[in-house]
Structure formats: structure tokens, C-alpha cells
Design a protein around this motif. Structure first.
Motif, PDB file in Angstrom:
ATOM      1  N   ILE A  42       0.835  -1.294  -0.006  1.00  0.00           N
ATOM      2  CA  ILE A  42      -0.058  -0.244  -0.035  1.00  0.00           C
ATOM      3  C   ILE A  42       0.908   1.209   0.091  1.00  0.00           C
ATOM      4  O   ILE A  42       1.690   1.223   0.809  1.00  0.00           O
ATOM      5  CB  ILE A  42      -0.813   0.106   1.105  1.00  0.00           C
ATOM      6  CG1 ILE A  42      -1.723  -1.363   1.369  1.00  0.00           C
ATOM      7  CG2 ILE A  42      -1.550   1.187   1.252  1.00  0.00           C
ATOM      8  CD1 ILE A  42      -1.192  -2.254   2.283  1.00  0.00           C
ATOM      9  N   HIS A  43       0.732   2.047  -1.064  1.00  0.00           N
ATOM     10  CA  HIS A  43       1.498   3.418  -0.790  1.00  0.00           C
ATOM     11  C   HIS A  43       1.401   4.183   0.254  1.00  0.00           C
ATOM     12  O   HIS A  43       0.307   4.317   1.045  1.00  0.00           O
ATOM     13  CB  HIS A  43       0.953   4.170  -2.100  1.00  0.00           C
ATOM     14  CG  HIS A  43       1.863   5.464  -2.219  1.00  0.00           C
ATOM     15  ND1 HIS A  43       3.392   5.263  -2.497  1.00  0.00           N
ATOM     16  CD2 HIS A  43       1.527   6.735  -2.293  1.00  0.00           C
ATOM     17  CE1 HIS A  43       3.936   6.329  -2.694  1.00  0.00           C
ATOM     18  NE2 HIS A  43       2.797   7.503  -2.374  1.00  0.00           N
ATOM     19  N   PRO A  44       2.654   4.455   1.167  1.00  0.00           N
ATOM     20  CA  PRO A  44       2.565   4.970   2.506  1.00  0.00           C
ATOM     21  C   PRO A  44       1.630   6.345   2.436  1.00  0.00           C
ATOM     22  O   PRO A  44       0.959   6.499   3.607  1.00  0.00           O
ATOM     23  CB  PRO A  44       3.924   5.218   2.798  1.00  0.00           C
ATOM     24  CG  PRO A  44       4.772   4.090   2.123  1.00  0.00           C
ATOM     25  CD  PRO A  44       3.980   4.017   0.524  1.00  0.00           C
ATOM     26  N   ALA A  45       1.646   6.914   1.465  1.00  0.00           N
ATOM     27  CA  ALA A  45       0.841   8.233   1.430  1.00  0.00           C
ATOM     28  C   ALA A  45      -0.266   8.062   0.482  1.00  0.00           C
ATOM     29  O   ALA A  45      -0.519   8.321  -0.603  1.00  0.00           O
ATOM     30  CB  ALA A  45       1.453   9.570   1.041  1.00  0.00           C
ATOM     31  N   MET A  46      -1.183   6.876   0.930  1.00  0.00           N
ATOM     32  CA  MET A  46      -2.389   6.585  -0.026  1.00  0.00           C
ATOM     33  C   MET A  46      -3.497   7.674  -0.231  1.00  0.00           C
ATOM     34  O   MET A  46      -4.070   7.496  -1.374  1.00  0.00           O
ATOM     35  CB  MET A  46      -3.017   5.161   0.815  1.00  0.00           C
ATOM     36  CG  MET A  46      -3.874   5.474   1.968  1.00  0.00           C
ATOM     37  SD  MET A  46      -2.879   6.117   3.511  1.00  0.00           S
ATOM     38  CE  MET A  46      -1.891   4.465   3.591  1.00  0.00           C
ATOM     39  N   GLY A  47      -3.715   8.723   0.440  1.00  0.00           N
ATOM     40  CA  GLY A  47      -4.539   9.735   0.156  1.00  0.00           C
ATOM     41  C   GLY A  47      -4.134  10.565  -0.817  1.00  0.00           C
ATOM     42  O   GLY A  47      -2.979  10.336  -1.516  1.00  0.00           O
ATOM     43  N   ASP A  48      -4.703  11.648  -0.771  1.00  0.00           N
ATOM     44  CA  ASP A  48      -4.344  12.718  -1.981  1.00  0.00           C
ATOM     45  C   ASP A  48      -3.107  13.557  -1.709  1.00  0.00           C
ATOM     46  O   ASP A  48      -2.576  14.141  -2.373  1.00  0.00           O
ATOM     47  CB  ASP A  48      -5.479  13.834  -2.295  1.00  0.00           C
ATOM     48  CG  ASP A  48      -6.692  13.161  -2.872  1.00  0.00           C
ATOM     49  OD1 ASP A  48      -6.677  11.767  -3.529  1.00  0.00           O
ATOM     50  OD2 ASP A  48      -7.668  13.764  -3.080  1.00  0.00           O
ATOM     51  N   GLN A  49      -2.506  13.097  -0.409  1.00  0.00           N
ATOM     52  CA  GLN A  49      -1.307  13.889  -0.230  1.00  0.00           C
ATOM     53  C   GLN A  49      -0.189  12.993  -1.043  1.00  0.00           C
ATOM     54  O   GLN A  49       0.997  13.638  -1.041  1.00  0.00           O
ATOM     55  CB  GLN A  49      -0.945  13.728   1.345  1.00  0.00           C
ATOM     56  CG  GLN A  49      -0.720  12.343   1.946  1.00  0.00           C
ATOM     57  CD  GLN A  49      -1.930  11.774   2.400  1.00  0.00           C
ATOM     58  OE1 GLN A  49      -3.047  11.539   1.839  1.00  0.00           O
ATOM     59  NE2 GLN A  49      -1.981  11.274   3.655  1.00  0.00           N
ATOM     60  N   GLY A  50      -0.451  11.926  -1.486  1.00  0.00           N
ATOM     61  CA  GLY A  50       0.466  11.218  -2.230  1.00  0.00           C
ATOM     62  C   GLY A  50       0.490  11.550  -3.623  1.00  0.00           C
ATOM     63  O   GLY A  50       1.150  10.899  -4.595  1.00  0.00           O
ATOM     64  N   LEU A  51      -0.370  12.534  -4.038  1.00  0.00           N
ATOM     65  CA  LEU A  51      -0.549  12.922  -5.594  1.00  0.00           C
ATOM     66  C   LEU A  51       0.637  13.797  -6.139  1.00  0.00           C
ATOM     67  O   LEU A  51       0.975  13.611  -7.277  1.00  0.00           O
ATOM     68  CB  LEU A  51      -1.865  13.744  -5.719  1.00  0.00           C
ATOM     69  CG  LEU A  51      -2.956  13.130  -5.636  1.00  0.00           C
ATOM     70  CD1 LEU A  51      -4.159  13.831  -5.787  1.00  0.00           C
ATOM     71  CD2 LEU A  51      -3.325  11.807  -6.765  1.00  0.00           C
ATOM     72  N   SER A  52       1.449  14.198  -5.299  1.00  0.00           N
ATOM     73  CA  SER A  52       2.566  15.163  -5.671  1.00  0.00           C
ATOM     74  C   SER A  52       3.581  13.969  -6.233  1.00  0.00           C
ATOM     75  O   SER A  52       4.214  14.417  -7.270  1.00  0.00           O
ATOM     76  CB  SER A  52       3.349  15.807  -4.618  1.00  0.00           C
ATOM     77  OG  SER A  52       3.339  15.306  -3.334  1.00  0.00           O
ATOM     78  N   GLU A  62       8.353  11.917   8.817  1.00  0.00           N
ATOM     79  CA  GLU A  62       7.764  11.070   7.793  1.00  0.00           C
ATOM     80  C   GLU A  62       6.979  11.446   6.503  1.00  0.00           C
ATOM     81  O   GLU A  62       6.153  12.626   6.918  1.00  0.00           O
ATOM     82  CB  GLU A  62       6.958   9.904   8.627  1.00  0.00           C
ATOM     83  CG  GLU A  62       7.951   9.121   9.619  1.00  0.00           C
ATOM     84  CD  GLU A  62       7.600   9.598  11.116  1.00  0.00           C
ATOM     85  OE1 GLU A  62       7.646   8.842  11.985  1.00  0.00           O
ATOM     86  OE2 GLU A  62       7.089  10.973  11.120  1.00  0.00           O
ATOM     87  N   TYR A  63       6.889  10.892   5.605  1.00  0.00           N
ATOM     88  CA  TYR A  63       6.041  11.076   4.378  1.00  0.00           C
ATOM     89  C   TYR A  63       4.681  10.373   4.604  1.00  0.00           C
ATOM     90  O   TYR A  63       4.905   8.859   4.991  1.00  0.00           O
ATOM     91  CB  TYR A  63       6.677  11.032   3.066  1.00  0.00           C
ATOM     92  CG  TYR A  63       5.773  10.976   1.989  1.00  0.00           C
ATOM     93  CD1 TYR A  63       5.157  11.845   1.449  1.00  0.00           C
ATOM     94  CD2 TYR A  63       5.676   9.747   1.196  1.00  0.00           C
ATOM     95  CE1 TYR A  63       4.164  11.675   0.075  1.00  0.00           C
ATOM     96  CE2 TYR A  63       5.192   9.502   0.023  1.00  0.00           C
ATOM     97  CZ  TYR A  63       4.347  10.294  -0.585  1.00  0.00           C
ATOM     98  OH  TYR A  63       3.546  10.416  -1.536  1.00  0.00           O
ATOM     99  N   GLY A  64       3.500  10.582   4.620  1.00  0.00           N
ATOM    100  CA  GLY A  64       2.410   9.678   4.632  1.00  0.00           C
ATOM    101  C   GLY A  64       1.830  10.218   6.185  1.00  0.00           C
ATOM    102  O   GLY A  64       2.262  11.044   6.868  1.00  0.00           O
TER     103      GLY A  64
END
Length: 562
Positions: free
Chosen positions: A321-331, A403-405
């Protein structure tokens, strides 16, 4: 090649990829202290530019995870087909309203980034990528897999709510999608709202409450307006469901029915529906009789219970699962989507999400001295952790890069021993959080197999606290505070290979204490971002969120502590 990714949606963020490697990613909320900030991540961009000596002129590309489509024929077809199902002008108005609302949302976000690009003279470098493709690329290209199926699911994004891609021979191929009108994300969020919580913020509370509920005929009611056929979700639009965040006046039957049940039982029903239909969807798209790697991204996959169920599908080989699975991961995702279209790139496992700011011991000593804050320098952090936890003192742990996410992964965490079953009540009360929200355990890879059933060393989802596992009897006995009522836990596994510093500290601590895990919860008060700077950490200490603060090698007690 230097690529800056920007997201101005919920959980705005910025990231930097240089020569295909993600080297920095930071959420704007951590810097501006505005929880779930929506808007341009100007402070994050400035941080990246200052740290790496960059300007917009020195960048090769700037990416943005929303498609710049003024007209999309497939959306028109979807709307026309949907209207044909209903001979009802009222429903047609709802459909048109949903379309206009999302189109307005897209235009607002695109106009904001375009104006920013014009002002900073990078419009020609600005590249737009589809929302769900960005989610998919972010998950795939930070995964440990060479081939995989990628599933994305959230409320909405570029008129879709979920997608499935296959990745083979260096290509992401769209296999299936569900429209914004058929969103399980909106369903779960509307349950969140109907129970008095905030949608897009408190869905995790529904997941937590679900463990305390029981099966009722509310599930049968939900299934009167949710259908699944040929790998597609469909929702019946009316007084029970509408495809956006609704108030009681929009879906009166929905609210009326929910009021007949306890919050726990409503949450159980919502979680049951989410798991049932997501699992049906995934199973319908996976090749039969073949083990497949799975990547997940999108806000729905912040649901750790759901992720456990997916991992248990018989032909799922491995799960990430991408660690920043929400829209914060779009960048990050938009940059990888763009990069994959420019040149052939392969997934490269993101073994650590420590991608934000950090402070050296010299910087921290200067900060503490300038602010006349008393401290003790610790030569042996593991021993000091043991000393404080043996006295039942919660510790604020501030170490390494932020941390990122959304998860606190020991770099910005509150830690405590896992033996006190009442910690959920008293520590959550200190942090102004709901007492039913469970804390997570942290352990090292050698001990993980003795704590969690079916965990394997090649499973990396637990490295980022994105999945639950069933607990073994010895873990339940020794760490009762980390065990959910359904006998599961959401662990963080620390490996020697990707976090040697914290691995070494924990290994020594476990040797000294005889424990097998400690509790970890995010270093923040309710409705506030996780701490970012030493100043944030000191403020949290003085508010009595914690008893003692570890700033790298410095130990600080509260002024009123005795």
C-alpha cells in the motif's frame, strides 16, 4: 532530471524526484500547522528549494495530479447512460449537479496551479496527470514488485472513484474503472457524516468503532441501493444514496435508518459493505489460478482492516500500500506517472518514508540553549527509554527526518509500553482523542514472526503501518494494550536494512526490558498535525501530552514535572 510534484488538494504536499529517485516529500500541514490543509504547498516548495538549492528555473518538470481536460467524451457517455436508467427529472438534476460540482472542483484546482505557474514562470514546464493514474503510479513505482495489479479507490478524482491497472513489460494498462457516481468512498464518508463525524477526516473512527459492533439487518438495507455486476459497482440514486457528501435533507431515508442503530453497529455494517464489495471487485479482476502482486492507493486504502482482507485473498502473492495513500500522495504519484511516460522506468522500493526535515544534535543543542531549556544528553537512548517507560511515563520521540504519509513511524511518535490496557483511555484523554481509537505496536523484524500470524519477511506493508494482522497468543498476553478487540493489531515492523538507527535502539531496549513491542501513536493532539519542529515538540510537552521528550540525544522533562 529534476521533477517537482505538487498537490493542492486535501493534504497538500510537494515532492522532489531527481534522476528517478524520490529524495524529498513533505506535507504542507506539518509546516503551516493547518490540519488537512487544502491549497498550494508554498512552504513545502520553499523548504525543498532551500534544502536542495533549487528554483523553478532549475527544475526540468513540475507535475500535478489532476487531468487538464476541458471536455471528456467518456464522462458524457457515462452521464447519458446513467440518465437512461432513471425516468425522473429529480434524479437527472442530481446527476447534473454531481457533474457540475466536480467539474467546478477540477477547474478551481487547475486554475490555482496555473496562476501560480504563471506568476513563477513555469507554465511551460507544468505537466498534468490523471488523478487515479497518479495514485496508481505512486503505488507501483515505489513498490518492491516487478509486475503487479494496481487498484485505486477513493471518493472521486477526474470523474472516477476507482480503477484497476495491470503492470507488465514496463507499461501501466487500465483494465477497469468505476465512475464518480458509483463511489464506495462517498458511501463510507456519508456514514461518517451521519454518525456525527467529519467526512474526509474521521473515516478512521468508523473503522475503529466497527470492531465493537455486531451484524444487523442494516447491511441488508445498504444492499438495497448498492449493486455489483461484471466488475462494476453501481449505486441507486435517490433518498437512500447520492454520489457526494450529503446532509440529511439529501438522503433522508439513509439518516432515518441509521438512527435506529448504535454507532458501533452502523460502523460494523459500513465496514462489512466496504470489505465485501472491494473484495468482490478485486477478485473479479485478478487472473484466476495465478498468484499476483497487488499495489493499492487512494483514500479508501487507509482502511487497514480492508487491507488485511485483501491480503488474505488466496491468489494475492504479496501486497503493498502506498504509504501516502490519500491525496497527499498525488505529488509523488503525478511525478512518477509523468516520468514513466517520458522514459522506461521500473519500480524501485521506497524502503523508508523519512523524507522530510531533520535536525542535528548541534542544531538542537543551540535551540535548547537559546531557549534556556534544561536537558540531559543521552549516550544510551535505549536505556533511557527503559528508565522512563518503567516509570509509566509516555515519551515524545523526535528522531531523524519527518515521515511522508499520515502515519507516525517512530520519527515523530509518542511511545509507551504495551502492558497497560487502560492506556487507550488516559492517554487518548490527554490528546483529546476518542478513547476507542487503538494504538499501534512497533517491533523489529526478528520478533515480528513471533507476534503476528501470517506475517512474512517479504511483506513490506507493515513497515508503514498500513495493514492489520491477527495476533499470536504470546503477543496478546505480553502486549494487551496493542491488541484490538478483534484480536488484531496494526504493527510497524522496523528492519535493520531500512532504519538501522531505530532498529538498533529497539533491539537493545527489548534486550534490556524483555518486552517484544512498544506502543506508537502519532505525536500530535487531536485535530492538529503531527509535530514537525523542535518548537512543536516542546509545545506538546508543555501541554502535558507527554511526560518526557526525547529530541534526538537530548532528554527534556516538563517544567512542572516532578
Amino acid at each position: 532530471m529534476k521533477i517537482l510534484g505538487i498537490s493542492n488538494n486535501l493534504g497538500a504536499s510537494a515532492s522532489l524526484i531527481i534522476n528517478g529517485k524520490l529524495i524529498c516529500a513533505i506535507h504542507e500541514e506539518r509546516l503551516n500547522r493547518n490540519k488537512d490543509f487544502k491549497g498550494l504547498p508554498k512552504k513545502s516548495i520553499k523548504y525543498i528549494f532551500d534544502k536542495y538549492g533549487l528554483t523553478f528555473k532549475s527544475l526540468d518538470l513540475i507535475t500535478f495530479g489532476v487531468a487538464n481536460n476541458s471536455h471528456n467524451p467518456s464522462v458524457d457517455r457515462s452521464i447519458n447512460n446513467l440518465k437512461k436508467k432513471y425516468n425522473d427529472k429529480k434524479i437527472h438534476k442530481i446527476i447534473d449537479h454531481r457533474y457540475k460540482t466536480e467539474k467546478k472542483w477540477i477547474k478551481k484546482h487547475i486554475n490555482e496551479i496555473k496562476e501560480f505557474a504563471k506568476k513563477n514562470n513555469f507554465l511551460k514546464k507544468l505537466k498534468f496527470q490523471d488523478h487515479h493514474l497518479s495514485h496508481a503510479a505512486g503505488a507501483l513505482f515505489t513498490s518492491p514488485f516487478h509486475d503487479a495489479y494496481v487498484f485505486t479507490a477513493d471518493g472521486k478524482g477526474d470523474f472516477l472513484s476507482s480503477t484497476c491497472y495491470s503492470y507488465k513489460n514496463n507499461k501501466l494498462i487500465l483494465l477497469s474503472s468505476n465512475s464518480t457516481f458509483d463511489s464506495l468512498g462517498y458511501f463510507y464518508s456519508n456514514v461518517t457524516s451521519a454518525l456525527g463525524f467529519k467526512p474526509e477526516k474521521h473515516e478512521g473512527k468508523i473503522t475503529g468503532l466497527a470492531a465493537y459492533g455486531k451484524k444487523t439487518n442494516l447491511i441488508e438495507y445498504f444492499e438495497t441501493f448498492i449493486k455489483f455486476k461484471k466488475s462494476k459497482f453501481s449505486f441507486i440514486i435517490g433518498d437512500d444514496y447520492q454520489p457526494f457528501f450529503c446532509e440529511e435533507k439529501h438522503i433522508p431515508n439513509f439518516y432515518k435508518k441509521i438512527k435506529q442503530y448504535s454507532k458501533e453497529d452502523v460502523s460494523y455494517a459500513a465496514q462489512y459493505i466496504l470489505e465485501k464489495y472491494i473484495l468482490k471487485w478485486i477478485k473479479s479482476l485478478l487472473p484466476k489460478n495465478k498468484k499476483i502482486n497487488i499495489c493499492l492507493s487512494g483514500g479508501i486504502f487507509a482502511n487497514v482492516k480492508l487491507n488485511q482482507r485483501i491480503n488474505e485473498i488466496h491468489n494475492v502473492k504479496n501486497l503493498y500500500i502506498h504509504p501516502a495513500m490519500g491525496d497527499q500522495g498525488l505529488s509523488v504519484g503525478s511525478s512518477y506517472a509523468e516520468l514513466s511516460q517520458i522514459k522506461k522506468i521500473k519500480p524501485k522500493f521506497l524502503s523508508s518514508v523519512a523524507l522530510g526535515n531533520s535536525y542535528s544534535n548541534n542544531e538542537l543543542k543551540l535551540f535548547l540553549d537559546n531557549n534556556k531549556i534544561q536537558y540531559t544528553y543521552m549516550n544510551n537512548i535505549a536505556l533511557e527509554i527503559h528508565k522512563e517507560l518503567s516509570k509509566n511515563r509516555p515519551i515524545g520521540f523526535f528522531s531523524g527526518r519527518m515521515e511522508y504519509g499520515p502515519r507516525a513511524l517512530l520519527n515523530r511518535s509518542i511511545i509507551y509500553h504495551a502492558k497497560d490496557k487502560k492506556v487507550n483511555i488516559w492517554l487518548n484523554k490527554r490528546l483529546n482523542r476518542s478513547e476507542f481509537m487503538p494504538f499501534a505496536p512497533v517491533t523489529i523484524e526478528e520478533k515480528a514472526k513471533d507476534c503476528f500470524k501470517e506475517w512474512k519477511s517479504n511483506q513490506f506493508a507493515a513497515d508503514f503501518m498500513t495493514i492489520t494482522y491477527k495476533c499470536k497468543k504470546n503477543f496478546v498476553k505480553k502486549c494487551p494494550a496493542a491488541v484490538h478487540v478483534d484480536q488484531t493489531a496494526r504493527p510497524q515492523i522496523i528492519r535493520k536494512s531500512n532504519n538501522f538507527k531505530h532498529y538498533k535502539i529497539l533491539k537493545q531496549f527489548f534486550k534490556i526490558s524483555g518486552e517484544i513491542a512498544i506502543l506508537n501513536t502519532s505525536f500530535n493532539n487531536h485535530e492538529e498535525p503531527i509535530v514537525c519542529t523542535p518548537t512543536d515538540a516542546i509545545e506538546s510537552l508543555n501541554r502535558r501530552n507527554i511526560d518526557v521528550l526525547f529530541l534526538e540525544n537530548f532528554k527534556i522533562f516538563r517544567k512542572d514535572f516532578n
